[in-house]
Motif scaffolding. Sequence first.
Motif: not given
Length: 161
Positions: A19-22, A64-70
């Motif tokens: 999951v990616v938080l933009w 879900v493996s984790g979170v990406t912060l971008s």
Amino acid sequence: MRYHNITKDDMLNGEGLRVVLWVAGCGHACPGCHNPVTWDANGGLPFDEAAEDELFAELSKDYVSGVTLSGGDPLFPGNRADIAALCARIRQRFPDKTIWLYTGYTWEEIQNLPLLKNVDVVVDGRFVQALADSQLHWRGSANQRVIDVQRTRASQEVVLL
């Protein structure tokens, strides 16, 4: 902190299904950036309880493996306190999920930030259009590094993933 989007089931911005938080806010203004709409720190939406609930609902899924912060840049000065608190909450609630963070700052510029104790991988460095390569894994230009944060902190030398 403000954000533009939460992307679900992403396979491009880190290892595994993520999951990616933009987030909103970036002072680098890299020519050729693929996401310039996120530069404005006042753009997007407030990252409120409903947004965090949405993010955590995705993180609670076994696959879900984790979170990406971008973004934007999660380490834009106006975002740092909120990102630090968010990373701490994620680490506490989901200790087996990985946290990846993309930033235009180099490791050498950010290595002493306390929030990194809760981050697994940093992709560092500004996007440089002249060094862009679509064949690179998890990064846009050849100057950027995919850094194993905890091994780097332990050895005091940059350890690439």
